[in-house]
Enzyme design. Structure first.
Site, PDB file in Angstrom:
ATOM      1  N   HIS A 133      -3.954  -4.560  -0.003  1.00  0.00           N
ATOM      2  CA  HIS A 133      -3.529  -5.077   1.304  1.00  0.00           C
ATOM      3  C   HIS A 133      -3.490  -6.601   1.240  1.00  0.00           C
ATOM      4  O   HIS A 133      -4.533  -7.252   1.278  1.00  0.00           O
ATOM      5  CB  HIS A 133      -4.478  -4.603   2.408  1.00  0.00           C
ATOM      6  CG  HIS A 133      -4.338  -3.153   2.712  1.00  0.00           C
ATOM      7  ND1 HIS A 133      -3.370  -2.672   3.569  1.00  0.00           N
ATOM      8  CD2 HIS A 133      -5.012  -2.079   2.266  1.00  0.00           C
ATOM      9  CE1 HIS A 133      -3.459  -1.356   3.642  1.00  0.00           C
ATOM     10  NE2 HIS A 133      -4.446  -0.970   2.848  1.00  0.00           N
ATOM     11  N   GLU A 188      -2.681  -8.596   3.469  1.00  0.00           N
ATOM     12  CA  GLU A 188      -3.169  -9.184   4.725  1.00  0.00           C
ATOM     13  C   GLU A 188      -4.686  -9.212   4.815  1.00  0.00           C
ATOM     14  O   GLU A 188      -5.250  -9.864   5.695  1.00  0.00           O
ATOM     15  CB  GLU A 188      -2.568  -8.421   5.922  1.00  0.00           C
ATOM     16  CG  GLU A 188      -3.132  -7.029   6.163  1.00  0.00           C
ATOM     17  CD  GLU A 188      -2.563  -5.950   5.267  1.00  0.00           C
ATOM     18  OE1 GLU A 188      -2.937  -4.786   5.491  1.00  0.00           O
ATOM     19  OE2 GLU A 188      -1.776  -6.259   4.347  1.00  0.00           O
ATOM     20  N   CYS A 218       0.835  -1.208   0.000  1.00  0.00           N
ATOM     21  CA  CYS A 218       0.000   0.000   0.000  1.00  0.00           C
ATOM     22  C   CYS A 218       0.873   1.263   0.000  1.00  0.00           C
ATOM     23  O   CYS A 218       1.612   1.499  -0.944  1.00  0.00           O
ATOM     24  CB  CYS A 218      -0.988  -0.034   1.162  1.00  0.00           C
ATOM     25  SG  CYS A 218      -2.322   1.172   0.996  1.00  0.00           S
TER      26      CYS A 218
END
Length: 199
Positions: free
Chosen positions: A178, A180, A77
Site C-alpha cells: 500500500h 498510501e 494491492c
C-alpha cells in the site's frame, strides 16, 4: 493534470485520496469510461476479493477499458493482482496485462502467518517508478495472495518465498504494498508515478 481513481467497490480509496492530498495532488473517483480514457493518469486501487472485483469491472465494461488505456496506470494491492493473468483466489481470470500468476501463500511448515500484515523490505528495484527509492526500503503489506516473479518484476520482496513487490509493462505499473501507508518510500513512488510522462 487530471488524475482519476477507478471506482469498483475497492476498500482503500479514501486512504489513497488522503495520500495524494499530502503530496499536493487532487484526484477524482469514477467508473465513467470517458473520464478514465481522457485522464492524464489513472490509479487502480483495491482491497477486497478478486472474483467479486472482476465481476464488478466486467458488468461496467471496465475490464476492457482498463486494458486499453494508453496513459500511465498504477495498480495498488488487489489492483495490481487484477492486472495479472490469473488469481488462485476463487479461480479468477484477471485482466492479463501482466503474464504473472497470483498465488496463495503456503505457510505450512513456516512460522509466518497468512495474511502477511506489516512492514517488509523491497529490493532489486528497477524502473522509473522506483526512482529515489532506496534498496531495502520498508513498505506496508496486507495480503494473502502474491504475484509470482516474472519478466515484469521491478521490485522483489520475500515472505515465505521471493515474489513480485511491483510490476511494470509499458504504461502499466503495479505495487503489491500500500503506497498510501508506506511512509517515505510509498510517497516517493506516488510522486514518481505522478511525474511520469504520458507515452
Amino acid at each position: 493534470m487530471v488524475l482519476k481513481i477507478v471506482k469498483y467497490n475497492a476498500g482503500n480509496i479514501q486512504s489513497v485520496l488522503f495520500a495524494l492530498e499530502r503530496i499536493g495532488v487532487e484526484a477524482e473517483v469514477t467508473d465513467d469510461v470517458e473520464e478514465l480514457q481522457s485522464a492524464d493518469k489513472v490509479i487502480f486501487p483495491g482491497v477486497g476479493e478478486a472474483s467479486t472485483a472482476m465481476d464488478y469491472l466486467k458488468a461496467r465494461k471496465l475490464d476492457q477499458v482498463i486494458k486499453e488505456l494508453k496513459q500511465p496506470v498504477l495498480g495498488v494491492c488487489l489492483g495490481m493482482q487484477l492486472m495479472c493473468a490469473y488469481s488462485e483466489e476463487n479461480d479468477t481470470d484477471c485482466l492479463g496485462i501482466f503474464e504473472e500468476q497470483v498465488l496463495k501463500f503456503d505457510s505450512s511448515g513456516s512460522e509466518l502467518k497468512v495474511p502477511q500484515m506489516g512492514w517488509n523490505n523491497i529490493y532489486d528495484l528497477k524502473s522509473p517508478l522506483m526512482k529515489n527509492v532506496k534498496e531495502d526500503s520498508y513498505c506496508y503489506f496486507v495480503h494473502s495472495y502474491y504475484a509470482s516473479l516474472g519478466e515484469h518484476t521491478i521490485a522483489t520482496t520475500n515472505y515465505t518465498k521471493p515474489f513480485s513487490a511491483a510490476l511494470s509493462k509499458g504504461n502499466f505499473y503495479g505495487v503489491q504494498f500500500h503506497t498510501e501507508k508506506s511512509a517515505n518510500a510509498g510517497e516517493q513512488i506516488l510522486k514518481n508515478f505522478i511525474e511520469m510522462p504520458r507515452p
